[in-house]
Every structure is written in C-alpha cells, then in structure tokens.
Design a protein around this motif. Structure first.
Motif, short mmCIF file in Angstrom:
data_model
loop_
_atom_site.label_atom_id
_atom_site.label_comp_id
_atom_site.label_asym_id
_atom_site.label_seq_id
_atom_site.Cartn_x
_atom_site.Cartn_y
_atom_site.Cartn_z
N VAL A 132 0.85 -1.21 0.00
CA VAL A 132 0.00 0.00 0.00
C VAL A 132 0.88 1.26 0.00
O VAL A 132 0.56 2.25 -0.66
CB VAL A 132 -0.98 -0.01 1.20
CG1 VAL A 132 -1.70 1.33 1.32
CG2 VAL A 132 -1.99 -1.14 1.05
N ALA A 133 2.00 1.20 0.69
CA ALA A 133 2.90 2.36 0.75
C ALA A 133 3.53 2.67 -0.61
O ALA A 133 4.07 3.76 -0.82
CB ALA A 133 3.99 2.11 1.79
N ARG A 134 3.44 1.73 -1.55
CA ARG A 134 4.00 1.96 -2.89
C ARG A 134 3.06 2.76 -3.80
O ARG A 134 3.43 3.05 -4.95
CB ARG A 134 4.32 0.62 -3.58
CG ARG A 134 5.45 -0.15 -2.89
CD ARG A 134 5.59 -1.53 -3.50
NE ARG A 134 6.18 -1.49 -4.83
CZ ARG A 134 6.00 -2.45 -5.75
NH1 ARG A 134 5.21 -3.47 -5.51
NH2 ARG A 134 6.58 -2.34 -6.92
N ILE A 135 1.84 3.05 -3.34
CA ILE A 135 0.88 3.79 -4.18
C ILE A 135 0.40 5.07 -3.48
O ILE A 135 -0.81 5.30 -3.35
CB ILE A 135 -0.33 2.89 -4.56
CG1 ILE A 135 -0.91 2.19 -3.31
CG2 ILE A 135 0.08 1.86 -5.61
CD1 ILE A 135 -2.30 1.61 -3.52
N PRO A 136 1.34 5.93 -3.05
CA PRO A 136 0.94 7.09 -2.25
C PRO A 136 0.00 8.06 -2.94
O PRO A 136 -0.74 8.78 -2.28
CB PRO A 136 2.28 7.78 -1.93
CG PRO A 136 3.23 7.29 -2.98
CD PRO A 136 2.80 5.89 -3.27
N SER A 137 -0.01 8.09 -4.28
CA SER A 137 -0.88 9.07 -4.94
C SER A 137 -2.29 8.53 -5.20
O SER A 137 -3.14 9.23 -5.76
CB SER A 137 -0.25 9.56 -6.24
OG SER A 137 -0.29 8.55 -7.23
N ALA A 138 -2.56 7.27 -4.80
CA ALA A 138 -3.91 6.72 -4.97
C ALA A 138 -4.88 7.39 -4.00
O ALA A 138 -4.47 7.97 -2.99
CB ALA A 138 -3.88 5.21 -4.72
N ASP A 139 -6.17 7.32 -4.32
CA ASP A 139 -7.19 7.92 -3.47
C ASP A 139 -7.67 6.95 -2.39
O ASP A 139 -8.05 7.37 -1.30
CB ASP A 139 -8.38 8.35 -4.34
CG ASP A 139 -7.96 9.40 -5.35
OD1 ASP A 139 -7.80 10.57 -4.95
OD2 ASP A 139 -7.74 9.05 -6.52
#
Ligand code: DX5
Ligand code: ZN
Length: 219
Positions: A21-28
C-alpha cells in the motif's frame, strides 16, 4: 469529487500488504477484495486482515465484499475502519437496510452489480448509496480481460444517477488499464479500480498517475 483511482491489492504481495500500500501514495483509496469461496469461486482475506490493514494504511480502505450474506457480515467491515464498503446486490437480502446500516457505522455505502445484472435492478436502491460498482469482469479473480459489453451499462447507470439527481460515485472494477480506462471514463465512470495493471508494474504509483491522466482527459 472528480476522478479517483483505487488500486486493488489482490495481485500485490499479500505477505507484505502494508508495504504494498505504501508503494501507491498518490492513490485515493486502496481496494481490498474480500472473497468467501461461495459467492465467488475464490477465497482471499477477511475481517482480521482488514482490521490490521486499516491500522497500518495511510489510504482509506475501499472493501469490495464478494461474499454471501453481506446483510450479516458487511457492517463489521465498516466497524473495522473501512471508509467504503461494497456489497453485491445479488447476495443481499435487504439492500436498503444494509446500506443504511453501513452509513450508520460511518462508512460510505456502496453496491456492486455482476456483469449479467441489469442496472435497472439497482434503480430503487440508488438513493441509499454513496457509490455504485459496475463490474467489468466476472468477480472472483484479478487479471481478467475487460468485458466491453459492460460499457453501455456504465452509460445507463450514469443516466439513471443523473435522472434521479443523485451525486453518487460510479466505480468500475476488472480489466482496467491504460487500454480501457478512457472508454470507461467517457461512459461516465469516475472511480477506477485497477489491480494487475498497477501491481505488475515496476513503479505502481506511476501507473496510478497515468490512469488518472487518461481518465481525466476522457471524463
Ligand atoms: C475481481 C476483483 C477486482 C480485481 C481487479 O473479482 O473484484 O478488484 O482485483 O483486478 P484486475 O485489475 O487485474 O482486473
Ligand atoms: Zn474488486
């Protein structure tokens, strides 16, 4: 609200969920697929994992429950900290009551339709919902091919929502990638789940950005 991207961790490394999850910081949002081996022929994860992830994720959780008897089990996911909980119309005995129960627990209430379920079947429930999920594959597995036959259904769903003067979000899930996201946005979807397209990439967050750019261009 505009376009939102919600990567599914189904095809991520499930032994390292919080790191993934930390690899997709720009996701909503982060989309969590709960499957019970009955409503769909696959078994994934359940409440204890969702509770643990809710404590460790910077992003709000969008739980997609592909389970029998959501009337009984879904509110616990809201209580566990999911920001949005999606149940399937095909599995719910009392969808209006269930949507109200979810909202009472502080979550956004969302309802999903399998590809063969017509949007008209959802029309009487829309006013109770924060989001409608139009599945663009048969639920159960990641990495399937997008079903083009769902596009008119997305369009029809958007028309129904507008005709009722509602604000609810319209989510698509299954086979969403740079190849398909524009057609869905053009048809009226505004929340995009993408599993394999995001997590098969070396830089998953770059894919999130690319999907957002394409969707915004076509919306
Ligand atoms: C399928 C799940 C999807 C799946 C999407 O039943 O509900 O959320 O993870 O994966 P892709 O994007 O690979 O189709
Ligand atoms: Zn899903």
């Amino acid at each position: 609200m505009g376009i939102q991207i919600t990567p599914s961790v189904l095809n991520a490394d499930l032994s390292r969920l919080a790191d993934e999850v930390a690899r997709i910081p720009s996701a909503d949002w982060v989309h969590v697929d709960v499957m019970d081996g009955h409503f769909v022929p696959n078994l994934t994860l359940g409440l204890p994992v969702v509770e643990a992830l809710a404590r460790h994720s910077e992003l709000p959780l969008d739980c997609h429950l592909m389970i029998e008897d959501p009337d009984r089990w879904a509110p616990a996911y809201a209580e566990a900290g999911a920001g949005s909980v999606t149940f399937h119309l095909e599995a719910a005995a009392a969808p209006v009551k269930l949507a109200r129960d979810l909202r009472a627990q502080g979550a956004r209430a969302s309802m999903a339709l399998r590809p063969a379920t017509p949007v008209e079947a959802a029309a009487h429930v829309l006013g109770e919902l924060d989001m409608l999920l139009v599945m663009t594959v048969e639920p159960g597995f990641g990495g399937q091919k997008f079903l083009d036959l769902c596009l008119p259904k997305i369009r029809r769903a958007r028309e129904l929502v507008s005709a009722q003067g509602l604000e609810l979000w319209l989510q698509v899930d299954g086979g969403i990638s740079a190849e398909t996201v524009e057609r869905c946005a053009e048809a009226g979807a505004d929340v995009f789940v993408a599993g394999s397209a995001v997590y098969s990439a070396d830089d998953p967050d770059a894919v999130v950005g690319e999907l957002r750019r394409l969707a915004e261009k076509s919306a």
